[in-house]
Design an enzyme around this catalytic site. Sequence first.
Site, PDB file in Angstrom:
ATOM      1  N   LYS A 129       2.659   3.471   6.314  1.00  0.00           N
ATOM      2  CA  LYS A 129       2.014   3.745   5.036  1.00  0.00           C
ATOM      3  C   LYS A 129       1.468   2.455   4.450  1.00  0.00           C
ATOM      4  CE  LYS A 129       6.268   3.358   2.325  1.00  0.00           C
ATOM      5  NZ  LYS A 129       5.887   2.143   1.592  1.00  0.00           N
ATOM      6  N   LYS A 153      10.919   1.517   1.570  1.00  0.00           N
ATOM      7  CA  LYS A 153      10.100   0.325   1.801  1.00  0.00           C
ATOM      8  C   LYS A 153       9.195   0.040   0.600  1.00  0.00           C
ATOM      9  CE  LYS A 153      11.691   0.046   5.997  1.00  0.00           C
ATOM     10  NZ  LYS A 153      13.112   0.099   5.873  1.00  0.00           N
ATOM     11  N   ASP A 154       8.651  -1.195   0.580  1.00  0.00           N
ATOM     12  CA  ASP A 154       7.780  -1.634  -0.501  1.00  0.00           C
ATOM     13  C   ASP A 154       6.568  -0.719  -0.652  1.00  0.00           C
ATOM     14  OD1 ASP A 154       9.108  -4.024   0.897  1.00  0.00           O
ATOM     15  OD2 ASP A 154       8.585  -4.852  -1.055  1.00  0.00           O
ATOM     16  N   LYS A 155       6.043  -0.653  -1.871  1.00  0.00           N
ATOM     17  CA  LYS A 155       4.821   0.104  -2.105  1.00  0.00           C
ATOM     18  C   LYS A 155       3.600  -0.713  -1.726  1.00  0.00           C
ATOM     19  CE  LYS A 155       1.883   2.230  -5.588  1.00  0.00           C
ATOM     20  NZ  LYS A 155       1.699   2.600  -7.015  1.00  0.00           N
TER      21      LYS A 155
END
Length: 743
Positions: free
Chosen positions: A302, A331-333
Amino acid sequence: MTMKDEAPSVPECYISEHEGFYGTIKNFTRDFVVTEIDIHGQMVTKPSLSDVPQSSNITEACPGAKSEGKTNIISPKHQHNLKEENSEPGPGQNGDITSTASQDCFDLSIILGQAVCEELEQFTALLREMSSSPNEVVEKKLANQESSNGSEKKMANQELSLGSFPDKHQRANVHRAVRHSFPFLLTVTNQSEIRVKEDPDFKLLSGLVSEEEAEDFIRFIDTKMPNSVYTFRSDDSKEHRTAVHHFLSRRFGKLVETKSFSDQQQKTTAITVRLRERGKPRKRTADDSKEEEVYTAFTLKKENLETLEAISYMAAVLGVLPSDFTYAGIKDKRAVTYQSMVVKKISPQRLREKASEFEKRGVVLSSVRSVSEPLHLGRLQGNHFDLVVRDLRSHQGHGTLMELDSRVQEAVENVKVKGFVNYYGPQRFGTGQSVQSDRIGLALLKEEMVAAVRLFFTPEEGDDPQSVAKRHFLQTDNAKEALFLMPMSKARERMMLRALHRYGTGPEGCTRAWLSLPHGMRVFYPHAYCSRVWNEAAAHRLTTLGHRARQGDLVWKQRREEGIEAGETSLPQIHVVTAAEEEEEVYSLGQVVLPMLGNTVKYPENPVGGWYQERLARDGLQSCRFRVTPLKLNLPGCYRPLLAIPHSLTYRLEQGQRAGERQQEWNGKSQASGAVPQHPDTDTPRPGGLERQRGGESVQGNGEGESTVKYPDTDTPSLTLNFDLDSSCYATVCLREVMKCDP
């Protein structure tokens, strides 16, 4: 060591004394690439042992193999049934067996293939002969078959494997077809494998009525047509009819109702069975549950998207609940991230069919495969990071490039050796939000449901659609209108608003709204509060007790020997440092752990333990049990190491905004191969090197294609970093230790 008077979500308290430097991260999402490392120690973009279907999923026993269990299995080879898992249909193909098996037909030779169909017919013939032939005849036939294909000795315990069928709809069609052709067989699902054996209910029923009637009755039941009727042959024995009634009631009572009707002209009586219009299903068995437990694993890529947002979007497209997705970590955006996921009730084929639709939202799936169980939070070894820090400059605002290079080298080497304070990163609390997640978590822990909802819907500054919708809800209390205004992509907010519209905005309605979120989303907020307290405790511990293990500290023993990671651990490994152990320096600061708030943890037996109690009392949680019963949340707590150390840390200092160009090329290659980028012309990390590049345009590879990214034409230095961190450790916090400021 430095520390601000007012502690932010991540305190400015460090373990090293180097000067540091300024810089910025995430100028571009591809400057921050995160790749999950699975429990086997491999990056999820590289095929690993976990990608291979497990033997429990696909059974292909060799003839003559011994069965260790009570049930004997005859398992012919069914390579055609594995086609969906092992390969994609080629040009001009439609999936062969998969496509034909999904049709609503009962032709077993088409569904199973001719070879398997013949095996099934032989199996049923032996079953029928066993019930009608003398024992010695059956034993003779079994002995003959044992010599030819390895059958076992006792036919009564035998099963036949029809092969593995990964798709749920395909399995359902096999079940229907087998039951239609052979009503006396029972089909059983084990993972994705289907086995058949004699149906004990059929055997009992055929002892009460004729075999032909028993077969017709089973087919009648399997049609599942409400209000349809089946009548047995006339039976003048009331005692016998009573026995049939009792059997049908005991076995099919929730599906049917039975009654005896008399024919006055013929002077006969017969039992009539009617399928209930809204009959409750029979009690679910373990086999029924297994039939629904279809699990498909995949690697999710993503970009600029939250993990939970991606899950909500995929769930909406697939028609399942967000809670049907499981993952090892969030997880990080603002990054490009790769992680493993498992979705329940969706076959690999169906997931692949939706792949192109997912890609429209920046969600790319790969390594789609069947597995036998869901993922669990924390089931990972860690994460690999490929980062670019841009716009590097000295804290003093002056100095040569060579001086900056020397400063970077000193900082990186310090962190390699000493590690960094293992704070929870800012993304744990909601970076850039007007109300951070820990404040919502505090309200939930105090069971202030209405206050928590209003904090959740506090808008940001500006007139973006999400803030407009939140502002409208707070001003009007009208959840229906706010739902209309809320963007479709905001799954959490929309779930909450739907529940608030249905149940109201009072305490009960707000509780229902929180319960509308999956458990993983609900528990995120109390965990955020506990994480903030842990961060403050870590800073307090270092500033008051220094950099040695002190009496009363909690430590863990034999860290690697006991398989403990640098994330969190549980009670049995925890030890309280004694005065003698402090004097002899038995333990190092790297072995010190601090408790994450919860109802099963113990606290340090020194001033830090007292600090915890004072901190909770300040927030009104002095008697908190860390259970939010209305929301079905329980926080047992855990222990988190005070320090963390990056592994395989390499770096490169470059001149110009094109510094990320080679890194992006590496990303494309390493994501496909699982390789870890190293310095040029060497297989091992080396001290930082200074290289010059001009700005301009660069081509970035991401493993699936190329994209052009324009970088400003400047000479500002940039730093490329590659390293691994254990699970639950934050790259942004590691960078803070390197840079001595927020990147």
